[in-house]
Design a protein around this motif. Structure first.
Motif, PDB file in Angstrom:
ATOM      1  N   GLN A  67       0.820  -1.208   0.000  1.00  0.00           N
ATOM      2  CA  GLN A  67       0.000   0.000   0.000  1.00  0.00           C
ATOM      3  C   GLN A  67       0.855   1.259   0.000  1.00  0.00           C
ATOM      4  N   GLY A  68       1.893   1.273   0.848  1.00  0.00           N
ATOM      5  CA  GLY A  68       2.749   2.449   0.933  1.00  0.00           C
ATOM      6  C   GLY A  68       3.460   2.751  -0.363  1.00  0.00           C
ATOM      7  N   LEU A  69       3.972   1.708  -1.035  1.00  0.00           N
ATOM      8  CA  LEU A  69       4.661   1.905  -2.304  1.00  0.00           C
ATOM      9  C   LEU A  69       3.698   2.403  -3.383  1.00  0.00           C
ATOM     10  N   MET A  70       2.469   1.879  -3.379  1.00  0.00           N
ATOM     11  CA  MET A  70       1.476   2.311  -4.352  1.00  0.00           C
ATOM     12  C   MET A  70       1.147   3.788  -4.160  1.00  0.00           C
ATOM     13  N   ILE A  71       0.968   4.197  -2.899  1.00  0.00           N
ATOM     14  CA  ILE A  71       0.666   5.602  -2.607  1.00  0.00           C
ATOM     15  C   ILE A  71       1.830   6.488  -3.030  1.00  0.00           C
ATOM     16  N   TYR A  72       3.037   6.053  -2.723  1.00  0.00           N
ATOM     17  CA  TYR A  72       4.219   6.870  -3.010  1.00  0.00           C
ATOM     18  C   TYR A  72       4.409   7.073  -4.511  1.00  0.00           C
ATOM     19  N   PHE A  73       4.370   5.990  -5.286  1.00  0.00           N
ATOM     20  CA  PHE A  73       4.642   6.104  -6.712  1.00  0.00           C
ATOM     21  C   PHE A  73       3.457   6.704  -7.476  1.00  0.00           C
ATOM     22  N   ALA A  74       2.240   6.384  -7.066  1.00  0.00           N
ATOM     23  CA  ALA A  74       1.082   6.989  -7.723  1.00  0.00           C
ATOM     24  C   ALA A  74       1.024   8.486  -7.427  1.00  0.00           C
ATOM     25  N   GLY A  75       1.234   8.843  -6.167  1.00  0.00           N
ATOM     26  CA  GLY A  75       1.254  10.259  -5.802  1.00  0.00           C
ATOM     27  C   GLY A  75       2.403  10.992  -6.446  1.00  0.00           C
ATOM     28  N   GLY A  76       3.559  10.332  -6.521  1.00  0.00           N
ATOM     29  CA  GLY A  76       4.714  10.946  -7.181  1.00  0.00           C
ATOM     30  C   GLY A  76       4.464  11.191  -8.655  1.00  0.00           C
ATOM     31  N   GLY A  77       3.761  10.261  -9.306  1.00  0.00           N
ATOM     32  CA  GLY A  77       3.428  10.442 -10.713  1.00  0.00           C
ATOM     33  C   GLY A  77       2.497  11.627 -10.926  1.00  0.00           C
ATOM     34  N   ILE A  78       1.517  11.778 -10.053  1.00  0.00           N
ATOM     35  CA  ILE A  78       0.595  12.915 -10.145  1.00  0.00           C
ATOM     36  C   ILE A  78       1.339  14.223  -9.905  1.00  0.00           C
ATOM     37  N   ALA A  79       2.218  14.245  -8.885  1.00  0.00           N
ATOM     38  CA  ALA A  79       2.997  15.448  -8.585  1.00  0.00           C
ATOM     39  C   ALA A  79       3.896  15.821  -9.758  1.00  0.00           C
ATOM     40  N   LEU A  80       4.520  14.814 -10.382  1.00  0.00           N
ATOM     41  CA  LEU A  80       5.385  15.071 -11.537  1.00  0.00           C
ATOM     42  C   LEU A  80       4.578  15.626 -12.707  1.00  0.00           C
ATOM     43  N   PHE A  81       3.391  15.087 -12.919  1.00  0.00           N
ATOM     44  CA  PHE A  81       2.523  15.569 -14.000  1.00  0.00           C
ATOM     45  C   PHE A  81       2.154  17.037 -13.784  1.00  0.00           C
ATOM     46  N   ILE A  82       1.786  17.403 -12.541  1.00  0.00           N
ATOM     47  CA  ILE A  82       1.439  18.791 -12.230  1.00  0.00           C
ATOM     48  C   ILE A  82       2.641  19.699 -12.435  1.00  0.00           C
ATOM     49  N   PHE A  83       3.825  19.225 -12.018  1.00  0.00           N
ATOM     50  CA  PHE A  83       5.051  20.016 -12.176  1.00  0.00           C
ATOM     51  C   PHE A  83       5.337  20.291 -13.657  1.00  0.00           C
ATOM     52  N   ILE A  84       5.175  19.274 -14.498  1.00  0.00           N
ATOM     53  CA  ILE A  84       5.433  19.441 -15.934  1.00  0.00           C
ATOM     54  C   ILE A  84       4.430  20.423 -16.538  1.00  0.00           C
ATOM     55  N   ILE A  85       3.158  20.304 -16.163  1.00  0.00           N
ATOM     56  CA  ILE A  85       2.132  21.210 -16.678  1.00  0.00           C
ATOM     57  C   ILE A  85       2.456  22.651 -16.309  1.00  0.00           C
ATOM     58  N   LYS A  86       2.882  22.886 -15.066  1.00  0.00           N
ATOM     59  CA  LYS A  86       3.225  24.246 -14.638  1.00  0.00           C
ATOM     60  C   LYS A  86       4.426  24.779 -15.403  1.00  0.00           C
ATOM     61  N   ARG A  87       5.420  23.935 -15.658  1.00  0.00           N
ATOM     62  CA  ARG A  87       6.602  24.371 -16.398  1.00  0.00           C
ATOM     63  C   ARG A  87       6.244  24.764 -17.829  1.00  0.00           C
ATOM     64  N   PHE A  88       5.353  23.991 -18.455  1.00  0.00           N
ATOM     65  CA  PHE A  88       4.933  24.321 -19.807  1.00  0.00           C
ATOM     66  C   PHE A  88       4.156  25.634 -19.847  1.00  0.00           C
ATOM     67  N   LYS A  89       3.361  25.879 -18.814  1.00  0.00           N
ATOM     68  CA  LYS A  89       2.613  27.144 -18.747  1.00  0.00           C
ATOM     69  C   LYS A  89       3.556  28.329 -18.616  1.00  0.00           C
ATOM     70  N   ASN A  90       4.620  28.135 -17.821  1.00  0.00           N
ATOM     71  CA  ASN A  90       5.594  29.219 -17.655  1.00  0.00           C
ATOM     72  C   ASN A  90       6.359  29.506 -18.948  1.00  0.00           C
ATOM     73  N   LEU A  91       6.594  28.463 -19.752  1.00  0.00           N
ATOM     74  CA  LEU A  91       7.318  28.647 -21.009  1.00  0.00           C
ATOM     75  C   LEU A  91       6.512  29.449 -22.030  1.00  0.00           C
ATOM     76  N   PHE A  92       5.198  29.291 -21.963  1.00  0.00           N
ATOM     77  CA  PHE A  92       4.348  29.978 -22.926  1.00  0.00           C
ATOM     78  C   PHE A  92       3.649  31.183 -22.290  1.00  0.00           C
TER      79      PHE A  92
END
Length: 249
Positions: free
Chosen positions: A224-249
């Motif tokens: 359970q802990g590993l699932m939460i960590y990697f799933a949450g990390g994937g969501i956080a990474l996705f949000i980070f990438i979206i914000k970076r793309f917004k800043n570029l444009f």
């Protein structure tokens, strides 16, 4: 002398709600009573959660007029529907009322627990200051540090408390609960470690805690802990990438 009572000011109520919410998580996580109760984990935790939860609702009711603008109506409707679904089985099923109210022995996830958690959700939704959220996250990390140290003691088999289980479960009484909790704290620590303004020494400490807690999660053999960590990390990474793309444009 006996004039009408004044309702507490909005600032005082906001501060009390924040204080209750701030201490609720860490203290509930760490509270155990191994020398006083047959159930040393669940009873003491539900006692504290329910006390704080009804205190939160009391604060909200005492100053409804000033807080109603901050309370989300969809959240109120969803919470009311959820509570209705909890209390409906009281009159539609033949299960003992005491069992429905307290929950199964060793779990205590009955009506009292879920009603209390709903009240906590409503109270926490009123906290809208980012600096206060940071304090709540710090409380989560502090609780994780204590659990990490205690788990190391349990793994080393030098625990002064004679539990019936020999696996590391910290102060949560169950390897799955511990695994999930550490998964959440690892996720929070990993995200905070990438803050540019954070001191390098604190980043190292956060990542050290993440490494140790991930090893403890693996030791529990609960995914359970590993699932939460990697799933949450994937969501956080996705949000980070979206914000970076917004800043570029």
């Amino acid at each position: 002398l006996y004039g009408p009572m004044k309702s507490p000011s909005k600032s005082i109520v906001d501060r009390r709600i924040y204080q209750f919410t701030l201490f609720l998580g860490p203290i509930t996580t760490l509270l155990i009573s191994p020398w006083t109760n047959y159930d040393p984990i669940n009873l003491i935790k539900i006692l504290f959660v329910s006390t704080i939860a009804f205190g939160l609702i009391g604060l909200i009711i005492s100053n409804t007029k000033s807080l109603k603008q901050k309370i989300s109506r969809p959240l109120i409707f969803i919470s009311a529907g959820f509570l209705f679904s909890l209390f409906l089985p009281l009159i539609t099923t033949s299960a003992p009322i005491s069992q429905q109210f307290w929950g199964m022995q060793g779990r205590n996830t009955g009506i009292l627990a879920y009603t209390s958690l709903t009240f906590v959700l409503i109270g926490a939704s009123l906290i809208q200051d980012l600096s206060k959220f940071r304090s709540i996250l710090n409380g989560l990390i502090l609780a994780a540090v204590f659990n990490t140290l205690y788990c190391i003691i349990q793994i080393a088999k030098i625990d002064p408390i004679k539990w019936s289980e020999y696996q590391p479960f910290g102060t949560l009484g169950n390897v799955n609960f511990l695994s999930s909790f550490l998964g959440m704290t690892c996720l929070v620590c990993s995200i905070l470690a990438f803050e540019e303004k954070l001191q390098f020494s604190r980043k190292l400490l956060l990542m050290l805690l993440v490494v140790i807690d991930l090893l403890i999660i693996i030791k529990t053999q609960s995914i359970q802990g590993l699932m939460i960590y990697f799933a949450g990390g994937g969501i956080a990474l996705f949000i980070f990438i979206i914000k970076r793309f917004k800043n570029l444009f």
